[in-house]
Scaffold this active site. Structure first.
Site, PDB file in Angstrom:
ATOM      1  N   ILE A 356       0.822  -1.219   0.000  1.00  0.00           N
ATOM      2  CA  ILE A 356       0.000   0.000   0.000  1.00  0.00           C
ATOM      3  C   ILE A 356       0.845   1.253   0.000  1.00  0.00           C
ATOM      4  O   ILE A 356       0.339   2.355  -0.092  1.00  0.00           O
ATOM      5  CB  ILE A 356      -0.982   0.042   1.196  1.00  0.00           C
ATOM      6  CG1 ILE A 356      -0.247  -0.285   2.499  1.00  0.00           C
ATOM      7  CG2 ILE A 356      -2.136  -0.906   0.973  1.00  0.00           C
ATOM      8  CD1 ILE A 356      -1.111  -0.116   3.727  1.00  0.00           C
ATOM      9  N   GLY A 357       2.154   1.081   0.113  1.00  0.00           N
ATOM     10  CA  GLY A 357       2.979   2.280   0.087  1.00  0.00           C
ATOM     11  C   GLY A 357       4.444   1.913   0.161  1.00  0.00           C
ATOM     12  O   GLY A 357       4.803   0.802   0.558  1.00  0.00           O
ATOM     13  N   ILE A 358       5.240   2.856  -0.272  1.00  0.00           N
ATOM     14  CA  ILE A 358       6.677   2.655  -0.151  1.00  0.00           C
ATOM     15  C   ILE A 358       7.209   3.829   0.619  1.00  0.00           C
ATOM     16  O   ILE A 358       7.171   4.955   0.149  1.00  0.00           O
ATOM     17  CB  ILE A 358       7.321   2.533  -1.546  1.00  0.00           C
ATOM     18  CG1 ILE A 358       6.704   1.347  -2.263  1.00  0.00           C
ATOM     19  CG2 ILE A 358       8.830   2.375  -1.412  1.00  0.00           C
ATOM     20  CD1 ILE A 358       7.255   1.081  -3.630  1.00  0.00           C
ATOM     21  N   GLY A 360      10.122   5.748   3.319  1.00  0.00           N
ATOM     22  CA  GLY A 360      11.554   5.971   3.307  1.00  0.00           C
ATOM     23  C   GLY A 360      12.337   4.724   3.689  1.00  0.00           C
ATOM     24  O   GLY A 360      13.445   4.516   3.240  1.00  0.00           O
ATOM     25  N   ASN A 361      11.730   3.890   4.512  1.00  0.00           N
ATOM     26  CA  ASN A 361      12.502   2.775   5.040  1.00  0.00           C
ATOM     27  C   ASN A 361      12.158   1.422   4.431  1.00  0.00           C
ATOM     28  O   ASN A 361      12.745   0.422   4.784  1.00  0.00           O
ATOM     29  CB  ASN A 361      12.287   2.672   6.543  1.00  0.00           C
ATOM     30  CG  ASN A 361      12.690   3.946   7.243  1.00  0.00           C
ATOM     31  OD1 ASN A 361      13.660   4.571   6.848  1.00  0.00           O
ATOM     32  ND2 ASN A 361      11.942   4.341   8.242  1.00  0.00           N
ATOM     33  N   VAL A 364       5.423  -0.957   2.551  1.00  0.00           N
ATOM     34  CA  VAL A 364       4.373  -1.119   3.553  1.00  0.00           C
ATOM     35  C   VAL A 364       3.274  -1.983   2.935  1.00  0.00           C
ATOM     36  O   VAL A 364       2.834  -1.724   1.813  1.00  0.00           O
ATOM     37  CB  VAL A 364       3.798   0.253   3.971  1.00  0.00           C
ATOM     38  CG1 VAL A 364       2.762   0.073   5.061  1.00  0.00           C
ATOM     39  CG2 VAL A 364       4.905   1.180   4.434  1.00  0.00           C
ATOM     40  N   ASP A 476      10.402  14.883  10.559  1.00  0.00           N
ATOM     41  CA  ASP A 476       9.988  14.742   9.165  1.00  0.00           C
ATOM     42  C   ASP A 476       8.476  14.900   9.045  1.00  0.00           C
ATOM     43  O   ASP A 476       7.807  14.086   8.428  1.00  0.00           O
ATOM     44  CB  ASP A 476      10.463  13.392   8.615  1.00  0.00           C
ATOM     45  CG  ASP A 476      10.569  13.398   7.089  1.00  0.00           C
ATOM     46  OD1 ASP A 476      10.545  14.498   6.504  1.00  0.00           O
ATOM     47  OD2 ASP A 476      10.660  12.316   6.491  1.00  0.00           O
TER      48      ASP A 476
END
Ligand SMILES: *[C@@H]1O[C@H](CO)[C@@H](O)[C@H](O)[C@H]1NC(C)=O
Ligand SMILES: *[C@@H]1O[C@H](CO)[C@@H](O)[C@H](O)[C@H]1NC(C)=O
Ligand SMILES: *[C@@H]1O[C@H](CO)[C@@H](O)[C@H](O)[C@H]1NC(C)=O
Ligand SMILES: *[C@@H]1O[C@H](CO)[C@@H](O)[C@H](O)[C@H]1NC(C)=O
Ligand SMILES: *[C@@H]1O[C@H](CO)[C@@H](O)[C@H](O)[C@H]1NC(C)=O
Ligand SMILES: *[C@@H]1O[C@H](CO)[C@@H](O)[C@H](O)[C@H]1NC(C)=O
Ligand SMILES: *[C@@H]1O[C@H](CO)[C@@H](O)[C@H](O)[C@H]1NC(C)=O
Ligand SMILES: *[C@@H]1O[C@H](CO)[C@@H](O)[C@H](O)[C@H]1NC(C)=O
Length: 685
Positions: A356-358, A360-361, A364, A476
């Site tokens: 569902i997402g990428i 910074g680390n 996801v 951030d």
């Protein structure tokens, strides 16, 4: 790799064939204007190509004068090539600008610099075309800013970029000396001349670098299998691009060779008597800041050396104890350890369709635990010791922090030694930036909702700053880190950058972290984060959410400056998001109040920013100006600034009456605050 003799022979034939038909060789020991096509802010001076100088927000590009063949006609076979160049990235002469952003060796399909942005986009892509496979762009980046947006590995790395600034592979800049098996790291932005060799043959790409004058190291920095067949067209332009942002440095190319056939042509590059762009040592001693700074610097240095010796002594013990310590700590804080099996089942084996997402680390995933509970699973794979420590910080802070405006951590799980999986509450409504910027009309948040979400975030940040025994800095805060739960409550996510420190201390860091466009001026100058820098980010967040504009957009003044300008002209309300204006449902006075608050939070001088507690009060409508003044905050409504101490100080330093402009205030701050401390911190990496 073992190469069969027949294979070699075939290769040789291939090379010879290519050579006879398409061979292209060139060697430039210094450039003439007829050698290159030059775009943007690039210049040629004394035979050196300056891709960008240290002017902020510049973009430069230079390409070989004509297209070069990159594939054999009517076939997908990519021609071999071998190129070498000598570059220098020199810090800005102005001591209070940190270095940024980078230089890229590129293959591009066309001339010009249309569609490229400055700062973190390195003059190569822009926000919308980054990652697009229609770009047909291949590059090797030399990047000095660790950008979370592109998963950068460090603030001193070399990366292989295929159609995107999120590198396929990246390594810290450096080389493997021939007679030694320890890696030598090279600092990219110290002005030293470095030579780079890039070789491509049969889908193998090697990238090597070394200080000029050294023989080419046998072991490349990067050796990767990469089929460029889909990326490169039959003919391409080849050259260099680079960019600066608010962070700036000089990017220069001194010489360049290229060949499709002769993999030794790089030997033609002259490595002796090259110009040097290493800043002279004494410039610092002559600088204004030095005299005042030396005392402070000495104190800081003594402090540092005591600290370092403590760290050295403790370090050994700690390293040994790390594993055990972690186990203790797990027991103490983690009743919710889950098994890898459970998490894997929940995410259908970490399948791509569940992504569902990428962040910074890492990626996801969406998952469903036994019992139907939806979760977001963040997987951090094969991380090195440093990153791991960062995540432990994230886990230990997030896990213990509980607040309705923070994304809750449900549990965690460890996979083998170096891999960590975090399980968060699932946020049904995605991230705030999707509801402000990139969405259909019907999904756009109304004014009322936006203010409500801002209140939520403010409460979350206040909790981080004050609600716990140690102050937690977020570092951030930005729209994409604000998530919306099923009731559309705003919740702050991604504590990957959070480091805790006791109340009343200033956090020190040797690395600049954050997202371009949200960083407070003092972070840019000194790399130091504080509660006030979080307030700054929050101010930028207020402005972007209210105005529906990103902090930095191409061809437009930075958001904060733009809104400030409108305020000065008495047109503040016109800053409101156009789509909200069309829709109505807001009250001019409230819009002004919110925008004023945003400007106040994003004020260049950190002493004059309110605390999060004050911000919350203003947003809740509980605090009136007088009350704030009583609390010791000497500025609130910006037109009241005139009567405040800060304001008259700036006016005096500008030597005249009237309203100083935003720019003047910022500049007076920059020049009146020599940053001796920051020199030590920045160079101490
Ligand atoms: C850099 O280039 C842009 C457009 O190409 C131009 O507007 C700007 O003035 C240039 N900056 C400098 C310092 O020359
Ligand atoms: C930087 O380059 C621009 C051209 O792109 C030029 O106008 C400007 O004078 C240069 N600045 C310095 C300090 O050399
Ligand atoms: C490549 O294909 C074009 C037509 O598709 C043809 O005219 C040309 O001769 C071919 N070139 C080679 C080298 O086979
Ligand atoms: C990005 O570049 C593409 C062309 O490569 C252009 O069509 C697009 O408008 C650009 N987007 C922005 C936001 O500049
Ligand atoms: C890349 O480096 C490896 C290891 O040194 C070497 O075996 C290989 O031939 C190199 N390939 C190219 C294309 O230079
Ligand atoms: C590279 O990819 C192209 C098409 O994607 C394919 O035809 C070619 O065989 C590949 N080359 C190698 C060396 O794998
Ligand atoms: C390749 O370049 C090197 C360096 O210029 C030169 O000595 C050598 O003769 C060249 N080889 C061929 C096959 O042209
Ligand atoms: C600067 O100082 C360092 C050590 O203090 C020395 O190695 C270096 O050569 C000096 N550089 C210049 C340009 O004087």
């Amino acid at each position: 790799m073992i190469i069969h003799p027949l294979h070699l022979l075939l290769l040789l034939i291939k090379i010879l064939l290519f050579r006879s038909i398409f061979a292209l060789d060139f060697v430039f020991n210094g450039f003439d204007s007829s050698d290159l096509l030059i775009y943007g802010n690039a210049t040629l001076e004394s035979r050196v190509l300056t891709v960008t100088n240290d002017t902020t927000f510049s973009i430069g590009r230079a390409l070989y004068q004509s297209k070069i063949p990159t594939k054999s006609p009517n076939s997908s076979a990519v021609l071999p090539f071998s190129t070498s160049f000598i570059f220098s990235i020199a810090p800005s002469k102005s001591k209070n600008i940190l270095p940024g952003h980078g230089l890229v060796f590129i293959f591009v399909p066309s001339t010009g610099i249309d569609g490229s942005s400055s700062a973190q986009h390195l003059g190569l892509f822009n926000r919308t075309n980054d990652g697009d496979s229609n770009n047909h762009v291949f590059g090797i980046e030399f990047d000095v800013f660790e950008n979370q947006e592109f998963n950068d590995r460090s603030d001193n790395h070399v990366g292989i970029d295929v159609n995107s600034l999120t590198s396929v592979t990246a390594e810290d800049a450096g080389y493997w000396p021939d007679d030694d098996d320890s890696f030598e790291e090279l600092s990219l932005n110290n002005g030293v001349n470095y030579q780079v060799w890039i070789d491509y043959l049969d889908s193998q790409l090697n990238v090597t670098m070394a200080p000029v004058g050294l023989r080419r190291p046998r072991q490349p920095l990067m050796a990767v299998d990469l089929n460029l067949s889909d990326v490169l067209l039959e003919e391409m332009y080849v050259g260099f691009c680079g960019a600066t942002g608010r962070l700036a440095e000089n990017h220069r190319i001194l010489s360049w060779s290229f060949s499709n056939s002769n993999f030794s042509l790089s030997e033609e590059l002259i490595t002796m008597n090259l110009p040097s762009f290493v800043p002279p040592n004494n410039s610092f001693f002559r600088s204004k800041g030095f005299i005042a700074g030396i005392t402070v610097a000495t104190i800081v240095a003594i402090g540092f050396s005591i600290l370092i010796s403590l760290v050295l002594v403790k370090g050994k013990q700690r390293r040994r104890r790390d594993r055990e310590a972690m186990e203790d700590w797990e027991l103490e804080y983690w009743p919710h350890r889950m098994t890898y099996q459970d998490v894997s089942t929940a995410t259908k084996g970490f399948s791509e369709e569940n992504v569902i997402g990428i962040g910074g680390n890492g990626k996801v995933y969406k998952g469903v635990l036994v019992g139907g509970i939806e979760v977001a699973v963040k997987r951090i794979s094969h991380e090195s010791g440093d990153k791991m420590r960062e995540f432990l910080a994230e886990v230990s802070s997030l896990g213990r922090l509980k607040h309705r405006n923070l994304v809750g951590l449900r549990g965690w799980c460890k996979r083998e030694k170096e891999s960590l999986i975090l399980i968060y509450d699932y946020m049904e409504n995605g991230s705030l930036d999707k509801r402000v910027f990139e969405c259909e009309e019907s999904m756009i948040l109304s004014w009322e909702d936006r203010v409500r979400v801002l209140k939520d975030v403010a409460a979350g940040v206040m909790y981080l700053h004050e609600g716990w025994e140690a102050r937690v800095l977020h570092r951030d805060i930005k729209a994409s880190n604000v998530l919306l739960d099923k009731d559309m409550n705003g919740r702050l996510a991604d504590f990957g950058l959070a480091r805790m420190h006791g109340h009343g201390q200033v956090a020190n860091t040797t690395r600049v972290v954050g997202t371009v466009g949200y960083m407070a001026p003092e972070v840019v100058r000194s790399g130091r984060a504080s509660a006030q820098t979080d307030v700054f980010c929050f101010g930028v967040l207020i402005l972007e959410v209210a105005c529906g504009r990103r902090p930095i957009e191409d061809g437009k003044p930075p958001l904060v400056e733009w809104v400030w300008g409108l305020m000065e002209r008495g047109e503040l309300v016109s800053a409101l998001d156009e789509r909200l204006k069309a829709r109505g449902g807001f009250d001019d006075e409230e819009v002004e109040r919110v925008l004023h608050l945003g400007l106040l939070c994003a004020y260049p001088d950190h002493h004059s920013r309110p605390t999060m507690r004050q911000v919350v009060k203003v947003l809740e409508g509980k605090s009136e100006v007088d009350e704030l003044e009583e609390e010791g905050m000497n500025v609130y409504l910006l037109d009241k600034l005139k009567s405040t101490k800060m304001w008259s100080k700036h006016r005096r330093s500008l030597g005249r009456g009237g309203h100083p402009t935003f720019k003047e205030i910022r500049e007076s701050l920059t020049s009146s605050m020599p940053l001796f401390g920051s020199d030590i911190i920045v160079e101490g990496r």
